[in-house]
Design a protein around this motif. Structure first.
Motif, PDB file in Angstrom:
ATOM      1  N   LEU A   1       0.861  -1.111   0.063  1.00 39.33           N
ATOM      2  CA  LEU A   1       0.029   0.201  -0.054  1.00 39.33           C
ATOM      3  C   LEU A   1       0.881   1.269   0.021  1.00 39.33           C
ATOM      4  O   LEU A   1       1.727   1.388   1.010  1.00 39.33           O
ATOM      5  N   ILE A   2       0.817   2.192  -0.861  1.00 40.73           N
ATOM      6  CA  ILE A   2       1.731   3.426  -1.139  1.00 40.73           C
ATOM      7  C   ILE A   2       0.755   4.505  -0.667  1.00 40.73           C
ATOM      8  O   ILE A   2      -0.266   4.959  -1.212  1.00 40.73           O
ATOM      9  N   LEU A   3       1.242   5.163   0.308  1.00 39.53           N
ATOM     10  CA  LEU A   3       0.584   6.560   0.889  1.00 39.53           C
ATOM     11  C   LEU A   3       1.313   7.755   0.963  1.00 39.53           C
ATOM     12  O   LEU A   3       2.417   7.418   1.911  1.00 39.53           O
ATOM     13  N   GLY A   4       1.771   8.491  -0.061  1.00 35.18           N
ATOM     14  CA  GLY A   4       2.873   9.380   0.024  1.00 35.18           C
ATOM     15  C   GLY A   4       4.063   8.629   0.005  1.00 35.18           C
ATOM     16  O   GLY A   4       4.350   7.765  -0.818  1.00 35.18           O
ATOM     17  N   ASP A   5       4.821   8.981   1.065  1.00 36.77           N
ATOM     18  CA  ASP A   5       6.238   8.577   1.022  1.00 36.77           C
ATOM     19  C   ASP A   5       6.092   7.190   1.704  1.00 36.77           C
ATOM     20  O   ASP A   5       7.216   6.420   1.628  1.00 36.77           O
ATOM     21  N   ASN A   6       5.046   6.873   2.396  1.00 37.39           N
ATOM     22  CA  ASN A   6       5.016   5.621   2.974  1.00 37.39           C
ATOM     23  C   ASN A   6       4.685   4.339   2.307  1.00 37.39           C
ATOM     24  O   ASN A   6       3.665   4.617   1.465  1.00 37.39           O
ATOM     25  N   GLU A   7       5.002   3.318   2.589  1.00 35.80           N
ATOM     26  CA  GLU A   7       4.796   1.990   1.794  1.00 35.80           C
ATOM     27  C   GLU A   7       4.761   1.014   2.736  1.00 35.80           C
ATOM     28  O   GLU A   7       5.504   0.825   3.714  1.00 35.80           O
ATOM     29  N   VAL A   8       3.599   0.367   3.097  1.00 37.85           N
ATOM     30  CA  VAL A   8       3.280  -0.788   4.063  1.00 37.85           C
ATOM     31  C   VAL A   8       2.799  -1.901   3.266  1.00 37.85           C
ATOM     32  O   VAL A   8       2.220  -1.927   2.181  1.00 37.85           O
ATOM     33  N   GLU A   9       2.985  -3.164   3.997  1.00 42.31           N
ATOM     34  CA  GLU A   9       2.550  -4.394   3.487  1.00 42.31           C
ATOM     35  C   GLU A   9       0.732  -4.267   3.714  1.00 42.31           C
ATOM     36  O   GLU A   9       0.333  -3.864   4.563  1.00 42.31           O
ATOM     37  N   LEU A  10       0.007  -4.830   2.682  1.00 41.64           N
ATOM     38  CA  LEU A  10      -1.336  -4.857   2.718  1.00 41.64           C
ATOM     39  C   LEU A  10      -1.741  -6.448   2.831  1.00 41.64           C
ATOM     40  O   LEU A  10      -1.461  -6.886   1.570  1.00 41.64           O
TER      41      LEU A  10
END
Ligand SMILES: [Zn+2]
Ligand SMILES: [Zn+2]
Length: 414
Positions: free
Chosen positions: A47-56
């Motif tokens: 999941l990409i939110l702005g500069d943040n990338e986390v696992e979904l």
């Protein structure tokens, strides 16, 4: 990152046409989306939110709601902030995600590959970035029906891919290639009901139908021609060398090959007088009778010729091929076929496939003088796409027969 993601999408759009590319489709395009629920069902997503990338994670739920011109994101536990763009990117190449519109409510659908969301025109746009061949398979399933012969699916795959390739710019001004409505091609989520469909798509991978000038054809098709297809110019004014009338005995056994319809005689006469017939001169009702042994361009009555396509549109008839027999109180129409009749006849093609015809024989039968080529063999710089028939609208037809429960009503030129 925001900008990067956007550039990534734009560059995808601009490099289209080459083999193996992803294309962008606006999902639930007819809905003014304001809240959506997404859930990965297999594979692995970031999941990409702005500069943040986390696992979904698989089965993790994510709510995306419009807040002004931005998107508010939250999962089951926490608010994840407000963003201009939300992107989920599959990591394995076999990634599937469920999309469920909450406001307005609509049934959930499963999609392959990546999704990207943003707000424009007071609504959320949900864009599916999908491998071209997976998309072709999904449209073949939506438009070709289930339980068909592999050769028929190959024909349908060529038609869908040719249309896709020729119309990649259709929604470019809005930032994506195609919408998921009948306006472009009906796309109701990933193909998964019949693995023969994906096999047929892969067997014809990157192949499209081109005319003698090696431009992609307008791959018009319809449900049933009634025994003879129509010339393009008789239905849409514009002639095309490959959309010429052919006789077809292969569709005659199907349910859609004939139809009957009764119309009150007063209604019929009213229509005739609106079209220049002096109805006061009708001595007996049988003056209105008309026999159409072959596909007629006009209904000739009382010295006036009325285009049968106009009559079809006005009375929402299944086809423009019918005979007329006038009784005391009503006019009885005995018709043939279902749809506009131009190009490929689906019922005929299905029967040919059952009888052992190959996909290229079927294509050559309905589209005259065309070739089937790989996209990589085409000179992209000199390709001309004819979009003049793009926005022809078919009348809203009565519900299709039971034999095609999946098929949307007859589409524009297709
Ligand atoms: Zn569209
Ligand atoms: Zn036919």
């Amino acid at each position: 990152m925001q900008k990067l993601t956007f550039t990534f999408i734009v560059s995808l759009i601009l490099t289209l046409g080459a083999a193996g590319q992803k294309i962008s489709i606006s999902l639930f395009n007819n809905l003014k989306l304001s809240t959506i629920l997404i859930t990965p069902t297999s594979g692995s997503y970031r999941l990409i939110l702005g500069d943040n990338e986390v696992e979904l994670k698989v089965n993790q739920i994510l709510y995306i709601s419009r807040s002004g011109d931005s998107l508010m994101v939250r999962d089951a536990n926490q608010n994840m902030g407000t963003w201009k763009r939300v992107t989920v990117v599959g990591q394995t190449g076999e990634d599937i995600i469920r999309v469920k519109p909450i406001v307005p409510a609509s049934p959930a659908r499963l999609y392959d590959d990546n999704l990207s969301f943003y707000v424009d025109l007071d609504r959320i746009f949900a864009i599916n970035l999908i491998d071209q061949e997976k998309y072709v398979a999904a449209v073949v399933e939506a438009e070709g029906g289930l339980n068909r012969e592999p050769e028929f699916y190959k024909v349908q795959a060529l038609i869908v891919r040719t249309y896709t390739f020729a119309h990649l710019n259709k929604h470019l001004a809005e930032g994506f290639n195609l919408c998921d409505e009948v306006h472009c091609q009906s796309y109701l989520g990933r193909s998964e009901k019949n693995s023969d469909i994906l096999d047929a798509v892969l067997d014809t991978k990157d192949m499209v139908i081109v005319d003698a000038e090696r431009n992609p054809i307008t791959a018009a098709f319809h449900a049933n021609c009634g025994g003879q297809t129509a010339n393009s110019e008789d239905v849409w004014v514009k002639p095309l060398p490959y959309l010429v009338s052919v006789s077809d005995r292969y569709c005659l056994g199907s349910n859609s090959s004939t139809w009957e319809r009764s119309i009150p005689i007063g209604e019929w006469k009213k229509f005739l007088s609106q079209n220049g017939v002096d109805t006061l001169k009708i001595k007996k009702n049988s003056d209105l009778d008309f026999q159409a042994k072959t596909r007629p361009k006009y209904y000739a009555v009382m010295g006036v010729e009325i285009p049968t396509t106009d009559i079809r549109k006005h009375f929402r008839l299944r086809s423009a091929w019918f005979s007329v027999s006038a009784g005391k109180s009503e006019v009885r129409l005995s018709g043939r076929g279902y749809g506009h009749g131009v190009g490929l006849c689906q019922d005929g093609a299905i029967n040919m496939a059952q009888k052992g015809w190959t996909y290229d024989q079927i294509v050559q039968y309905y589209y005259k003088g065309v070739s089937i080529v790989k996209l990589t063999e085409l000179d992209m710089d000199r390709i001309r796409v004819d979009t003049t028939l793009n926005n022809m609208v078919e009348p809203n037809l009565p519900p299709p027969g039971m034999e095609f429960p999946q098929r949307p009503p007859d589409r524009g030129t297709r």
